[in-house]
Design an enzyme around this catalytic site. Structure first.
Site, PDB file in Angstrom:
ATOM      1  N   CYS A   1     -62.933  67.909  34.409  1.00  0.00           N
ATOM      2  CA  CYS A   1     -63.791  66.869  33.525  1.00  0.00           C
ATOM      3  C   CYS A   1     -64.440  66.400  34.271  1.00  0.00           C
ATOM      4  CB  CYS A   1     -62.944  65.996  33.206  1.00  0.00           C
ATOM      5  SG  CYS A   1     -63.240  65.992  30.900  1.00  0.00           S
TER       6      CYS A   1
ATOM      7  N   ASP B   1     -56.958  58.455  33.444  1.00  0.00           N
ATOM      8  CA  ASP B   1     -57.703  57.545  32.115  1.00  0.00           C
ATOM      9  C   ASP B   1     -56.510  56.310  32.308  1.00  0.00           C
ATOM     10  OD1 ASP B   1     -58.671  60.411  31.251  1.00  0.00           O
ATOM     11  OD2 ASP B   1     -58.944  59.121  29.651  1.00  0.00           O
TER      12      ASP B   1
HETATM   13  P1  RI2 Z   1     -64.748  57.982  34.638  1.00  0.00           P
HETATM   14  C1  RI2 Z   1     -62.585  61.133  30.269  1.00  0.00           C
HETATM   15  O1  RI2 Z   1     -61.855  61.166  29.087  1.00  0.00           O
HETATM   16  C2  RI2 Z   1     -61.331  62.068  31.471  1.00  0.00           C
HETATM   17  O2  RI2 Z   1     -59.937  61.975  31.149  1.00  0.00           O
HETATM   18  C3  RI2 Z   1     -61.983  61.295  32.706  1.00  0.00           C
HETATM   19  O3  RI2 Z   1     -61.618  62.330  33.671  1.00  0.00           O
HETATM   20  C4  RI2 Z   1     -61.834  59.697  32.318  1.00  0.00           C
HETATM   21  O4  RI2 Z   1     -61.790  59.924  31.270  1.00  0.00           O
HETATM   22  C5  RI2 Z   1     -61.895  59.017  33.118  1.00  0.00           C
HETATM   23  O5  RI2 Z   1     -63.772  59.492  33.290  1.00  0.00           O
HETATM   24  P2  RI2 Z   1     -62.657  62.047  27.363  1.00  0.00           P
HETATM   25  O6  RI2 Z   1     -63.229  60.505  27.466  1.00  0.00           O
HETATM   26  O7  RI2 Z   1     -64.031  56.803  33.733  1.00  0.00           O
HETATM   27  O8  RI2 Z   1     -63.293  62.817  28.383  1.00  0.00           O
HETATM   28  O9  RI2 Z   1     -64.288  58.456  35.683  1.00  0.00           O
HETATM   29  O10 RI2 Z   1     -61.347  62.366  26.693  1.00  0.00           O
HETATM   30  O11 RI2 Z   1     -65.865  58.686  33.308  1.00  0.00           O
END
Ligand code: RI2
Length: 320
Positions: A125, A194
């Site tokens: 991700c 998350d």
């Molecule tokens: P940072 C994201 O969720 C991903 O799951 C990623 O690993 C997590 O948030 C943390 O991201 P999504 O919004 O806060 O893509 O470290 O569903 O950037």
């Protein structure tokens, strides 16, 4: 930005990433507090509570969002006048935004210490906290190489490879199902989070648990980069993290789905990786084993047990 506009952007994932949505919510509350014309303190409070509820309702899994809103809204607590309440909300929103940015920088600094010269890292991700660690290690002159997954269905891997490319880091782009084929070439897995529960389980992008399980089988260490505001206080009183299930159209085009009446498309956006598959969680307060998650909730989030029963009733149905 207006609250409804921010809420829409978070829902549609135009603003995404657990840290970013938390900061965007704090910004929206700050701007709302500046703009709202309330007749008295009670009206102001009610207006702010409606705005907070709208923001919290956008995405149910990333606990950074209710934690940020809770932090900002605590400014209403002791305020006696509308003006005092306004100033306090604005000040706390700014404080959250600044400390969140600072936390991501600190995690990069601490996380980079766990990356050795020559390491091959796999990430899944798009996490600014996880990427921060890799970019900092690279900046320090360590020769690193990264495997980045595609991340179906929303393809956040495309954002990750652009960031890594722009930083000048040698990167391999693979489909999600290729992780096991390459895991023996990998020294370290680094992902974001998350939510982190009281028992040290990490909720992150769907597929993370498969990656961590594969890494554990191959004896490859798994590091989670997570700011303390991603730890979930309400899990202390038994609440579970709700896993967001997003529209099926993200996985299979509606026109095709329509021709397949016996097929149901399931699209959970996150999964749960148990603590046993995680070696270390790097927070801005230092690196901890996942089993120490409770300490972070108690020491750094400042929640009292009594608060769990009253705060965030707008979010109270989030447990499954
Ligand atoms: P940072 C994201 O969720 C991903 O799951 C990623 O690993 C997590 O948030 C943390 O991201 P999504 O919004 O806060 O893509 O470290 O569903 O950037």
């Amino acid at each position: 930005m207006f609250v409804t506009e921010t809420a829409e952007k978070i829902k549609s994932m135009e603003i995404r990433g657990a840290g970013r949505i938390a900061r965007a919510a704090a910004e929206a509350l700050r701007d709302h507090a500046l703009a709202v014309k309330a007749q008295n303190n009670t009206a102001f409070r009610q207006d702010m509570e409606r705005a907070a509820a709208e923001l919290v309702a956008t995405r149910p899994t990333a606990v950074s969002l209710p934690n940020a809103v809770h932090f900002v809204m605590a400014g209403l607590g002791a305020a006696k006048t509308t003006e005092e309440a306004q100033v306090s909300v604005i000040r706390r929103a700014e404080e959250f935004i600044n400390s969140s940015r600072h936390a991501v920088e600190k995690i990069a600094e601490f996380g980079a210490r766990h990356i050795r010269d020559g390491d091959v890292i796999l990430t899944h991700c798009n996490s600014e906290a996880a990427l921060g660690c890799m970019i900092e290690a690279h900046r320090q002159g360590k020769e690193i190489e990264v495997f980045a997954t595609e991340v179906r269905p929303r393809n956040q891997g495309h954002i990750t490879i652009r960031t890594l490319n722009d930083a000048g880091i040698r990167t391999n782009f693979i489909v999600d199902s290729a992780v096991r084929s390459f895991i023996n070439d990998v020294d370290l897995v680094i992902v974001g989070a998350d939510a982190v529960t009281v028992n040290g389980a990490v909720v992150n992008k769907i597929g993370t648990s498969q990656v961590a399980h594969t890494a554990s089988e191959a004896r490859v260490n798994v590091i989670v980069a997570a700011e303390t505001y991603k730890f979930a206080p309400r899990t202390v009183v038994g609440e579970l993290i709700q896993i967001e299930e997003r529209p099926p159209g993200e996985v299979l085009a509606d026109e095709i789905a329509k021709t397949l009446p016996h097929v149901t498309v399931r699209n959970p956006a996150f999964d749960v990786t148990p603590a046993e598959f995680i070696d270390l969680i790097v927070t801005e307060q230092g690196a901890i084993p996942p089993q120490m998650a409770y300490v972070i909730i108690r020491e750094y989030l400042g929640w009292e047990i009594g608060e769990f029963h009253t705060a965030f009733d707008m979010n109270a149905n989030n447990g499954e």
